[in-house]
Enzyme design. Structure first.
Site, PDB file in Angstrom:
ATOM      1  N   HIS A 159      45.530  40.303  46.390  1.00  0.00           N
ATOM      2  CA  HIS A 159      46.300  40.078  47.620  1.00  0.00           C
ATOM      3  C   HIS A 159      46.638  41.421  48.274  1.00  0.00           C
ATOM      4  O   HIS A 159      47.667  42.033  47.938  1.00  0.00           O
ATOM      5  CB  HIS A 159      47.606  39.337  47.313  1.00  0.00           C
ATOM      6  CG  HIS A 159      47.426  37.899  46.974  1.00  0.00           C
ATOM      7  ND1 HIS A 159      47.627  36.887  47.888  1.00  0.00           N
ATOM      8  CD2 HIS A 159      47.057  37.295  45.815  1.00  0.00           C
ATOM      9  CE1 HIS A 159      47.402  35.712  47.308  1.00  0.00           C
ATOM     10  NE2 HIS A 159      47.056  35.939  46.054  1.00  0.00           N
TER      11      HIS A 159
ATOM     12  N   GLU B  53      47.888  41.960  51.118  1.00  0.00           N
ATOM     13  CA  GLU B  53      49.122  41.858  51.915  1.00  0.00           C
ATOM     14  C   GLU B  53      50.377  42.027  51.065  1.00  0.00           C
ATOM     15  O   GLU B  53      51.468  42.239  51.603  1.00  0.00           O
ATOM     16  CB  GLU B  53      49.164  40.509  52.643  1.00  0.00           C
ATOM     17  CG  GLU B  53      49.535  39.305  51.810  1.00  0.00           C
ATOM     18  CD  GLU B  53      48.406  38.729  50.951  1.00  0.00           C
ATOM     19  OE1 GLU B  53      48.632  37.711  50.271  1.00  0.00           O
ATOM     20  OE2 GLU B  53      47.305  39.314  50.978  1.00  0.00           O
TER      21      GLU B  53
ATOM     22  N   CYS C 122      42.097  35.261  47.159  1.00  0.00           N
ATOM     23  CA  CYS C 122      42.509  34.601  45.922  1.00  0.00           C
ATOM     24  C   CYS C 122      42.035  33.137  45.888  1.00  0.00           C
ATOM     25  O   CYS C 122      40.866  32.862  45.672  1.00  0.00           O
ATOM     26  CB  CYS C 122      44.023  34.708  45.741  1.00  0.00           C
ATOM     27  SG  CYS C 122      44.580  34.327  44.068  1.00  0.00           S
TER      28      CYS C 122
END
Length: 201
Positions: A179, A181, A96
């Site tokens: 993202h 995660e 990002c």
């Protein structure tokens, strides 16, 4: 297990009047599940090179967080991480804001964009019909026309064609705008990208 350096966000605590490192703990647990040893690096390092030299790292990750320019101390540290990655030929992944910083490093520009924060959308490669659903938390986008020619787009937003991932044609640099995660479960799509990039064995 391979060691991965992970950068952190920076905040200013108005009560104590000190700067503090900050990191989404999902990043650490996510990398550990992929069989990496994540090692955070503090924004307090003026010269992180000595610290990096003492570690036999397999990769570097520049994480998401506040926009570029808000905390110059963080910008400087992460710029040095890119320098180190290029010099030592160590794979560096920008997530990002990290992708945006790689673009900025090579004199690319960012564009303000709406409807890309806390949402999901599809991305695809240029010559494929297969689409992948990813999350989105950014308010700046990257347009190919305003990007360094050595950065090669890989994935694009299926509707507005903004760049969602790229690689450098010469250096081991990868940027992804989503993202991984923050997914509830590890997606094979993300896992393949990350492990192939860091040459996980």
């Amino acid at each position: 297990m391979n060691k991965i350096i992970v950068s952190q966000s920076l905040i200013y605590d108005t009560k104590t009047k000190v700067y503090k490192d900050q990191l989404d703990n999902q990043v650490i647990s996510y990398l550990y599940k992929l069989n990496y040893i994540p090692i955070t690096i503090s924004n307090g390092f003026k010269n992180p090179i000595d610290f990096l030299k003492k570690l036999k790292i397999s990769g570097i990750i520049i994480t998401g967080g506040a926009n570029i320019g808000i905390y110059p101390k963080r910008d400087k540290l992460e710029t040095k991480l890119i320098d180190y990655s290029i010099k030592k030929k160590i794979p560096l992944l920008g997530i990002c804001r990290g992708m945006q910083l790689i673009n900025h490093y090579f004199k690319g520009n960012l564009n303000k964009i709406n409807n890309h924060v806390r949402t999901k959308h599809y991305i695809k490669t240029k010559n494929s019909k297969r689409k992948y659903l990813v999350n989105s938390y950014h308010n700046f986008s990257i347009n190919e026309k305003r990007m360094n020619t050595n950065l090669t787009p890989i994935h694009r937003h299926t509707k507005d064609s903004t760049i969602e991932s790229f690689v450098h044609s010469k250096y081991k640099l990868l940027g992804i705008m989503w993202h991984p995660e923050r997914q509830k479960k590890i997606k094979s799509f993300d896992k393949t990208i990350i492990q192939n990039f860091f040459k996980h064995k």
